[in-house]
Design an enzyme around this catalytic site. Structure first.
Site, PDB file in Angstrom:
ATOM      1  N   HIS A 344      14.802  -4.184 -63.004  1.00 14.88           N
ATOM      2  CA  HIS A 344      16.340  -4.632 -63.019  1.00 14.88           C
ATOM      3  C   HIS A 344      16.908  -3.097 -61.920  1.00 14.88           C
ATOM      4  CE1 HIS A 344      19.957  -6.127 -61.689  1.00 14.88           C
ATOM      5  NE2 HIS A 344      20.203  -6.815 -62.770  1.00 14.88           N
ATOM      6  N   PHE A 403      27.558  -9.555 -63.406  1.00 12.48           N
ATOM      7  CA  PHE A 403      28.022 -10.165 -63.633  1.00 12.48           C
ATOM      8  C   PHE A 403      29.387  -9.500 -63.551  1.00 12.48           C
ATOM      9  CE2 PHE A 403      25.617  -8.621 -68.828  1.00 12.48           C
ATOM     10  CZ  PHE A 403      24.821  -9.866 -68.211  1.00 12.48           C
TER      11      PHE A 403
END
Length: 415
Positions: A344, A403
């Protein structure tokens, strides 16, 4: 307004390769960029995660060391990817130099980072505490500021139409490309250097993700740790890297005889406003982002052949995304998850994976999802595994979710 936004160049530096071509080749070959983290603090601090996806090629092999020392590592990877993209686009001399094909007043940069120069902030704070004020670098602030990557690239290419730095966690790279699209469609620039960068494999980042229980702890099997959609998934693998696209107004690109690799046909950006880390359980924000991208492109859900998924290898996120895809597009799209090989890349993820989606359209091939041995029965869509799949890809959607509830979808179609 223009008649379209096209991609004329791209560049990347990732855990799979030092440029876009080697990254694509390694991805199709089923290679992994995940390994044991090479840092002294791993053993010293006793953190439970010892794996990460580190760069295949160090930036200092591309950028002279004197210049590199004046940049945070996040800025370095951004410059490396931007240089490759600029050259790949055939733009030649930079504005204000002889032979320049684009005016600096019509050239923009949109390049963000999810975390940015935190390593510089941390290391220089240590210097201050241990060695005193006189040892602190005068370049500390330019190296730690989150707009540093965009600023460095705009300086290198004399881009004066704007230098913007979105910060949307894991959606940053995709959002940067989406905002570049808006600038071109609104006539604010002829060419935009757009993408995302990240390099923050440091103790505090790892520790924070460990405490939020989002990182894989499969230390004994680094290459098998990132396994989106698999029943054995236990979290993502933190990586580093950058991806940059050269986006142009179609009219401008054609006038200069540029090679067009594909079209950025549609974009969708939404926010969940639900939870600081968790996605809306109904996936409404993700669904709206995908539908918006399709609508902006003037297509229908049935036209979308392939979805390059955000799929990070978390227990909840992977399944939730496939449910959102089904609701937004139907059961027909074929999925893949590059983070299985790349890890990621946080702020760089959406840009690198946008390039991958573009290449799937250009080359009519969908990379396989690595480590998918036992597909979660809750994943009710076709996911490519084992070997890449040769198939006609007329339109590919790239998803990035971050997020804070940031959702970004990019829709690429053929040149």
């Amino acid at each position: 307004m223009t008649d379209g936004v096209v991609v004329t160049g791209f560049g990347a530096t990732t855990p799979l390769g030092g440029d876009a071509a080697s990254t694509w080749e390694a991805l199709l070959a089923g290679k992994s960029g995940v390994s044991t983290t090479q840092a002294e603090w791993v053993e010293r601090l006793g953190l439970p995660v010892h794996i990460s996806a580190q760069l295949a090629v160090e930036p200092t092999e591309v950028i002279p060391r004197v210049q590199a020392r004046r940049m945070d590592r996040c800025e370095q990877v951004a410059v490396v990817a931007a240089r490759e993209a600029w050259e790949h686009a055939g733009l030649g001399a930079v504005p204000d130099e002889d032979g320049a094909v684009v005016d600096g007043d019509r050239l923009a940069v949109v390049l963000g980072a999810g975390i940015g120069g935190a390593p510089t902030l941390l290391s220089q704070n240590d210097v201050l505490q241990e060695q005193g004020l006189r040892k602190v670098s005068p370049l500390t602030v330019p190296m730690l500021m989150p707009n540093g990557p965009a600023a460095m690239v705009s300086l290198e290419y004399k881009a004066r139409a704007g230098a913007h730095a979105p910060a949307s966690a894991c959606a940053t790279g995709a959002e940067s490309i989406a905002w570049a699209y808006k600038m071109l469609r609104d006539g604010d620039a002829d060419v935009v250097i757009a993408g995302g960068a990240e390099s923050c494999i440091v103790p505090i980042t790892v520790a924070g993700f460990v405490q939020s229980r989002t990182l894989s702890q499969r230390n004994d099997d680094p290459e098998g740790a990132s396994r989106p959609f698999d029943t054995g998934r236990d979290g993502f693998v933190l990586g580093e890297g950058a991806g940059v696209m050269i986006l142009e107004r179609e009219e401008f690109a054609k006038a200069r005889g540029a090679t067009i690799h594909g079209r950025l046909a549609g974009i969708g950006m939404t926010s969940d406003a639900y939870h600081i880390t968790g996605p809306d359980p109904e996936g409404e924000g993700q669904i709206r982002a995908m539908r918006k991208a399709v609508e902006v492109a003037g297509l229908t859900p049935a036209d979308v052949t392939h979805v390059n998924c955000h799929a990070t290898s978390t227990v909840v996120g992977d399944v939730g995304e496939t449910v959102a895809v089904r609701n937004a597009l139907g059961d027909h799209p074929v999925l893949t998850a590059p983070k299985s090989a790349l890890g990621h890349l946080v702020g760089g993820a959406g840009a690198v994976e946008g390039i991958i989606a573009l290449l799937s359209v250009r080359d009519d091939v969908i990379p396989a999802t690595r480590n998918l041995v036992d597909k979660d029965p809750k994943v009710e869509l076709d996911v490519v595994a084992g070997e890449p799949r040769k198939t006609t890809v007329d339109a590919a959607l790239n998803n990035s979710f971050g997020f804070g509830g940031h959702n970004a979808s990019l829709l690429f179609t053929k040149a």
